[in-house]
Design a protein around this motif. Structure first.
Motif, PDB file in Angstrom:
ATOM      1  N   LEU A  95      22.081  16.818  -1.511  1.00 41.83           N
ATOM      2  CA  LEU A  95      22.251  18.149  -0.931  1.00 41.83           C
ATOM      3  C   LEU A  95      22.058  18.079   0.584  1.00 41.83           C
ATOM      4  O   LEU A  95      22.891  18.575   1.355  1.00 41.83           O
ATOM      5  CB  LEU A  95      21.249  19.119  -1.563  1.00 41.83           C
ATOM      6  N   PHE A  96      20.949  17.461   0.997  1.00 39.04           N
ATOM      7  CA  PHE A  96      20.680  17.321   2.428  1.00 39.04           C
ATOM      8  C   PHE A  96      21.773  16.517   3.120  1.00 39.04           C
ATOM      9  O   PHE A  96      22.236  16.870   4.214  1.00 39.04           O
ATOM     10  CB  PHE A  96      19.324  16.646   2.640  1.00 39.04           C
ATOM     11  N   GLN A  97      22.192  15.424   2.487  1.00 36.37           N
ATOM     12  CA  GLN A  97      23.191  14.543   3.088  1.00 36.37           C
ATOM     13  C   GLN A  97      24.484  15.296   3.386  1.00 36.37           C
ATOM     14  O   GLN A  97      25.031  15.195   4.492  1.00 36.37           O
ATOM     15  CB  GLN A  97      23.476  13.365   2.159  1.00 36.37           C
ATOM     16  N   MET A  98      24.990  16.066   2.427  1.00 36.60           N
ATOM     17  CA  MET A  98      26.257  16.757   2.629  1.00 36.60           C
ATOM     18  C   MET A  98      26.085  17.973   3.537  1.00 36.60           C
ATOM     19  O   MET A  98      26.957  18.278   4.358  1.00 36.60           O
ATOM     20  CB  MET A  98      26.869  17.158   1.289  1.00 36.60           C
ATOM     21  N   TRP A  99      24.962  18.668   3.407  1.00 33.42           N
ATOM     22  CA  TRP A  99      24.699  19.808   4.286  1.00 33.42           C
ATOM     23  C   TRP A  99      24.623  19.370   5.746  1.00 33.42           C
ATOM     24  O   TRP A  99      25.220  19.995   6.629  1.00 33.42           O
ATOM     25  CB  TRP A  99      23.385  20.487   3.881  1.00 33.42           C
ATOM     26  N   PHE A 100      23.883  18.312   6.009  1.00 31.13           N
ATOM     27  CA  PHE A 100      23.722  17.824   7.379  1.00 31.13           C
ATOM     28  C   PHE A 100      25.067  17.393   7.959  1.00 31.13           C
ATOM     29  O   PHE A 100      25.366  17.653   9.129  1.00 31.13           O
ATOM     30  CB  PHE A 100      22.735  16.652   7.393  1.00 31.13           C
ATOM     31  N   PHE A 101      25.874  16.719   7.137  1.00 34.77           N
ATOM     32  CA  PHE A 101      27.197  16.291   7.594  1.00 34.77           C
ATOM     33  C   PHE A 101      28.034  17.508   7.989  1.00 34.77           C
ATOM     34  O   PHE A 101      28.679  17.516   9.038  1.00 34.77           O
ATOM     35  CB  PHE A 101      27.895  15.502   6.498  1.00 34.77           C
ATOM     36  N   GLN A 102      28.031  18.529   7.140  1.00 34.60           N
ATOM     37  CA  GLN A 102      28.803  19.736   7.419  1.00 34.60           C
ATOM     38  C   GLN A 102      28.309  20.428   8.685  1.00 34.60           C
ATOM     39  O   GLN A 102      29.105  20.918   9.501  1.00 34.60           O
ATOM     40  CB  GLN A 102      28.707  20.689   6.226  1.00 34.60           C
ATOM     41  N   ARG A 103      27.008  20.445   8.874  1.00 35.99           N
ATOM     42  CA  ARG A 103      26.406  21.181   9.995  1.00 35.99           C
ATOM     43  C   ARG A 103      26.517  20.450  11.318  1.00 35.99           C
ATOM     44  O   ARG A 103      26.771  21.072  12.367  1.00 35.99           O
ATOM     45  CB  ARG A 103      24.922  21.441   9.676  1.00 35.99           C
ATOM     46  N   PHE A 104      26.376  19.123  11.322  1.00 36.72           N
ATOM     47  CA  PHE A 104      26.244  18.409  12.590  1.00 36.72           C
ATOM     48  C   PHE A 104      27.279  17.301  12.827  1.00 36.72           C
ATOM     49  O   PHE A 104      27.473  16.899  13.979  1.00 36.72           O
ATOM     50  CB  PHE A 104      24.845  17.782  12.688  1.00 36.72           C
ATOM     51  N   LEU A 105      27.902  16.771  11.778  1.00 43.61           N
ATOM     52  CA  LEU A 105      28.689  15.550  11.952  1.00 43.61           C
ATOM     53  C   LEU A 105      30.183  15.707  11.683  1.00 43.61           C
ATOM     54  O   LEU A 105      30.965  14.856  12.120  1.00 43.61           O
ATOM     55  CB  LEU A 105      28.143  14.447  11.014  1.00 43.61           C
ATOM     56  N   ARG A 106      30.560  16.737  11.001  1.00 43.04           N
ATOM     57  CA  ARG A 106      31.953  16.841  10.563  1.00 43.04           C
ATOM     58  C   ARG A 106      32.935  16.898  11.730  1.00 43.04           C
ATOM     59  O   ARG A 106      34.079  16.415  11.606  1.00 43.04           O
ATOM     60  CB  ARG A 106      32.114  18.078   9.685  1.00 43.04           C
ATOM     61  N   ALA A 107      32.533  17.456  12.854  1.00 46.92           N
ATOM     62  CA  ALA A 107      33.437  17.614  13.995  1.00 46.92           C
ATOM     63  C   ALA A 107      33.509  16.374  14.882  1.00 46.92           C
ATOM     64  O   ALA A 107      34.265  16.357  15.859  1.00 46.92           O
ATOM     65  CB  ALA A 107      33.007  18.819  14.834  1.00 46.92           C
ATOM     66  N   LEU A 118      28.841   5.651   7.783  1.00 51.33           N
ATOM     67  CA  LEU A 118      27.583   5.411   8.487  1.00 51.33           C
ATOM     68  C   LEU A 118      26.482   6.312   7.944  1.00 51.33           C
ATOM     69  O   LEU A 118      25.358   5.869   7.694  1.00 51.33           O
ATOM     70  CB  LEU A 118      27.764   5.661   9.984  1.00 51.33           C
ATOM     71  N   TRP A 119      26.809   7.574   7.744  1.00 48.74           N
ATOM     72  CA  TRP A 119      25.824   8.541   7.262  1.00 48.74           C
ATOM     73  C   TRP A 119      25.426   8.250   5.827  1.00 48.74           C
ATOM     74  O   TRP A 119      24.281   8.467   5.430  1.00 48.74           O
ATOM     75  CB  TRP A 119      26.405   9.944   7.406  1.00 48.74           C
ATOM     76  N   TRP A 120      26.343   7.721   5.019  1.00 46.25           N
ATOM     77  CA  TRP A 120      26.009   7.339   3.639  1.00 46.25           C
ATOM     78  C   TRP A 120      24.910   6.271   3.624  1.00 46.25           C
ATOM     79  O   TRP A 120      23.923   6.387   2.896  1.00 46.25           O
ATOM     80  CB  TRP A 120      27.259   6.821   2.932  1.00 46.25           C
ATOM     81  N   VAL A 121      25.088   5.238   4.432  1.00 48.37           N
ATOM     82  CA  VAL A 121      24.122   4.131   4.445  1.00 48.37           C
ATOM     83  C   VAL A 121      22.771   4.593   4.984  1.00 48.37           C
ATOM     84  O   VAL A 121      21.716   4.200   4.466  1.00 48.37           O
ATOM     85  CB  VAL A 121      24.676   2.957   5.286  1.00 48.37           C
ATOM     86  N   ILE A 122      22.789   5.423   6.006  1.00 47.60           N
ATOM     87  CA  ILE A 122      21.532   5.941   6.552  1.00 47.60           C
ATOM     88  C   ILE A 122      20.760   6.704   5.482  1.00 47.60           C
ATOM     89  O   ILE A 122      19.527   6.590   5.374  1.00 47.60           O
ATOM     90  CB  ILE A 122      21.812   6.841   7.780  1.00 47.60           C
ATOM     91  N   ASN A 123      21.461   7.451   4.650  1.00 51.22           N
ATOM     92  CA  ASN A 123      20.786   8.217   3.601  1.00 51.22           C
ATOM     93  C   ASN A 123      20.275   7.330   2.479  1.00 51.22           C
ATOM     94  O   ASN A 123      19.244   7.636   1.869  1.00 51.22           O
ATOM     95  CB  ASN A 123      21.728   9.297   3.064  1.00 51.22           C
ATOM     96  N   GLU A 124      20.963   6.243   2.175  1.00 48.81           N
ATOM     97  CA  GLU A 124      20.404   5.289   1.212  1.00 48.81           C
ATOM     98  C   GLU A 124      19.075   4.747   1.721  1.00 48.81           C
ATOM     99  O   GLU A 124      18.114   4.594   0.957  1.00 48.81           O
ATOM    100  CB  GLU A 124      21.389   4.140   0.984  1.00 48.81           C
ATOM    101  N   TRP A 125      19.036   4.451   2.997  1.00 54.76           N
ATOM    102  CA  TRP A 125      17.803   3.923   3.608  1.00 54.76           C
ATOM    103  C   TRP A 125      16.689   4.965   3.587  1.00 54.76           C
ATOM    104  O   TRP A 125      15.520   4.636   3.343  1.00 54.76           O
ATOM    105  CB  TRP A 125      18.111   3.462   5.024  1.00 54.76           C
ATOM    106  N   ILE A 126      17.022   6.222   3.855  1.00 58.53           N
ATOM    107  CA  ILE A 126      16.013   7.290   3.816  1.00 58.53           C
ATOM    108  C   ILE A 126      15.351   7.335   2.448  1.00 58.53           C
ATOM    109  O   ILE A 126      14.131   7.506   2.325  1.00 58.53           O
ATOM    110  CB  ILE A 126      16.651   8.653   4.171  1.00 58.53           C
ATOM    111  N   ARG A 127      16.151   7.152   1.405  1.00 58.97           N
ATOM    112  CA  ARG A 127      15.585   7.164   0.047  1.00 58.97           C
ATOM    113  C   ARG A 127      14.646   5.995  -0.206  1.00 58.97           C
ATOM    114  O   ARG A 127      13.824   6.051  -1.124  1.00 58.97           O
ATOM    115  CB  ARG A 127      16.702   7.153  -0.994  1.00 58.97           C
ATOM    116  N   GLU A 128      14.751   4.934   0.595  1.00 59.25           N
ATOM    117  CA  GLU A 128      13.859   3.784   0.391  1.00 59.25           C
ATOM    118  C   GLU A 128      12.422   4.110   0.757  1.00 59.25           C
ATOM    119  O   GLU A 128      11.492   3.579   0.134  1.00 59.25           O
ATOM    120  CB  GLU A 128      14.322   2.581   1.208  1.00 59.25           C
ATOM    121  N   TRP A 129      12.203   4.979   1.739  1.00 61.92           N
ATOM    122  CA  TRP A 129      10.829   5.186   2.228  1.00 61.92           C
ATOM    123  C   TRP A 129      10.324   6.619   2.126  1.00 61.92           C
ATOM    124  O   TRP A 129       9.108   6.843   2.126  1.00 61.92           O
ATOM    125  CB  TRP A 129      10.716   4.729   3.678  1.00 61.92           C
TER     126      TRP A 129
END
Length: 504
Positions: A95-107, A118-129
């Motif tokens: 939810l956070f991953q797609m919301w953040f993309f829509q809000r800040f990265l889509r443009a 890039l954002w997919w991999v960053i979110n996989e890493w966030i789930r690690e810690w």
């Protein structure tokens, strides 16, 4: 329709991994997530699609949590509620991953072809810690049994996830372009993606993980599987049969160089069974045999899930990363005693107070080192990397009996295969009821046990030295690069927007 597709795309990810191994579905699962990101017209809709995707992703992917609750006879209705609640909460990551993309990265420039991966991999890493971490079901594991997976020795699991995410984005771009324009150019995007994957495939064949490290010697190893039921493992009545099993097993292994027993193999601490442990020590010394076992240790009034060496092996290892609820209870004063699941026999453990080191052992008077990894720790690439780079072999002990006949033990084995590739080291893996295995430095399973049987998995593994490129830098190095590139794109877009505003 899009809501239903969100769930289906989420289901594709665990179906691409063990035990199903339908790896092409990972491109659909990841590409589908990117497609949904651009289908959402508002941040609210993006959050909804992302959450539904996560529901499919985790409901199947970590369904083994239900099995662990049933192991301690939690009522079915409560097991379903707690497992479902956990999956719904985990879905908040997407939810956070797609919301953040829509809000800040889509443009941003190259929003689909570069920013989304890039954002997919960053979110996989966030789930690690985040909140102690849940680094499960990472996209790159789909490559484990393919030649591309050998590149983990260079870029690690996050690098593989980036390769897969980039390929998925370009394949999706090809489909979208064809749907709109139906021109030859549409195939160029797919050509780039397929050419990229073909190149990675050839590189994996040309440079397998084992080519980065040097062979020292081959030794005969044994992973012992006791198949003690989890419901009875900690009972007083089971103590003597457990000792008899391991005593009989080691008695017959006269020509084995390294023997590995599973996590908490004997539920009594060494000081409670001094005669038995002294016999094990004597057998190992007389045979020039290293014996490493999972064991519980009590130090300064605290219990530690540990590994300990006997015979020609010495020293001990205290587990560094504990399993929430399995080895400690978060918010203990509120949850302890509410249900049996919050009172598991090993849920009073403490993590190692200091950084841990490999366990030394000798063969023919030559010193070697085993990287000790306990259960859930295998999912943390940096933890294993720090141990394995100073070791000649990785030894993994686990008690997957908690998860019964579920996806969990198979996913765990696949994760362990990836740790072998990343570090260019063979892995000896012993579990209580399967899957125990011998894994070579390329992540190939040399020999394995069946589940729910007593087993002695015996075969040869090669000790190796030297560092893979992955071991020379933190495991999250590809993630840091993703963050830098994404930040650069964001700064560029902001600057371009400012200049455009000034001109107007």
């Amino acid at each position: 329709m899009r809501a239903a597709l969100a769930i289906i795309f989420g289901l594709c990810v665990p179906l691409a991994l063990a035990p199903f191994h339908f790896w092409p579905l990972m491109f659909i699962g990841v590409g589908g997530f990117f497609w949904l990101s651009f289908q959402a017209s508002t941040t609210k809709e993006a959050a909804w699609f992302g959450w539904l995707y996560g529901v499919g992703y985790f409901t199947l992917g970590v369904s083994w949590i239900y099995g662990s609750m049933q192991t301690v006879d939690t009522p079915v209705w409560l097991s379903l509620v707690l497992t479902g609640g956990f999956c719904l909460l985990m879905a908040l990551f997407h939810l956070f991953q797609m919301w953040f993309f829509q809000r800040f990265l889509r443009a941003l420039p190259l929003a689909l072809l570069l920013v989304s991966p890039l954002w997919w991999v960053i979110n996989e890493w966030i789930r690690e810690w985040f909140l102690t971490g849940m680094p499960w079901l990472l996209a790159g594991y789909a490559f484990t049994d393919l030649a591309i997976g050998q590149l983990a020795a260079v870029v690690g699991i996050y690098g593989l996830s980036l390769m897969l995410a980039l390929s998925s984005a370009w394949l999706l771009k090809s489909l979208l372009h064809w749907a709109r324009h139906r021109t030859v150019r549409s195939f160029s995007y797919a050509g780039v993606a397929l050419g990229f994957l073909a190149l990675l495939f050839l590189l994996g064949i040309a440079k397998p993980a084992s080519s980065w490290t040097q062979e020292l010697r081959t030794l005969k190893t044994a992973a012992v599987q006791s198949n003690v039921d989890q419901r009875t493992k900690w009972s007083s009545a089971q103590q003597t049969p457990t000792l008899n099993f391991y005593g009989t097993s080691i008695g017959a292994m006269t020509d084995i160089d390294l023997v590995l027993w599973p996590e908490a193999a004997m539920t009594r601490r060494p000081e409670q069974i001094p005669y038995f442990m002294s016999q094990i020590q004597n057998i190992g010394e007389q045979r020039d045999q290293a014996i490493i076992t999972g064991v519980l240790l009590l130090k300064d009034g605290r219990f530690y899930n540990s590994m300990k060496g006997y015979g020609t092996a010495s020293g001990e290892y205290l587990k560094q990363h504990l399993v929430p609820f399995g080895e400690y209870v978060p918010l203990e004063k509120y949850l302890r005693g509410l249900i049996a699941f919050f009172d598991l026999p090993m849920s009073t453990m403490y993590p190692a107070p200091t950084a841990q080191s490999p366990i030394p052992f000798t063969l023919a008077e030559q010193p070697y080192f085993a990287a000790p990894v306990i259960c859930y720790e295998a999912a943390y690439p940096d933890l294993v990397r720090n141990l394995a780079k100073d070791a000649d072999l990785i030894t993994v002990v686990s008690n997957d009996a908690w998860f019964g006949d579920s996806l969990g033990p198979h996913q765990h084995l696949q994760i362990t295969q990836m740790r072998a590739i990343e570090n260019g080291r063979s892995v000896l893996r012993a579990t209580q009821n399967g899957v125990s295995a011998l894994i070579d430095a390329n992540g190939t399973i040399v020999k394995r046990s069946e589940q729910f049987v007593e087993a002695e998995v015996i075969g040869e593994l090669t000790l190796r030295s030297g560092l893979t490129p992955f071991q020379r830098l933190p495991a999250a190095t590809p993630v840091y690069l993703c963050i830098l590139v994404l930040a650069g794109l964001w700064v560029f877009a902001r600057r371009a927007a400012s200049e455009s505003a000034i001109e107007q």
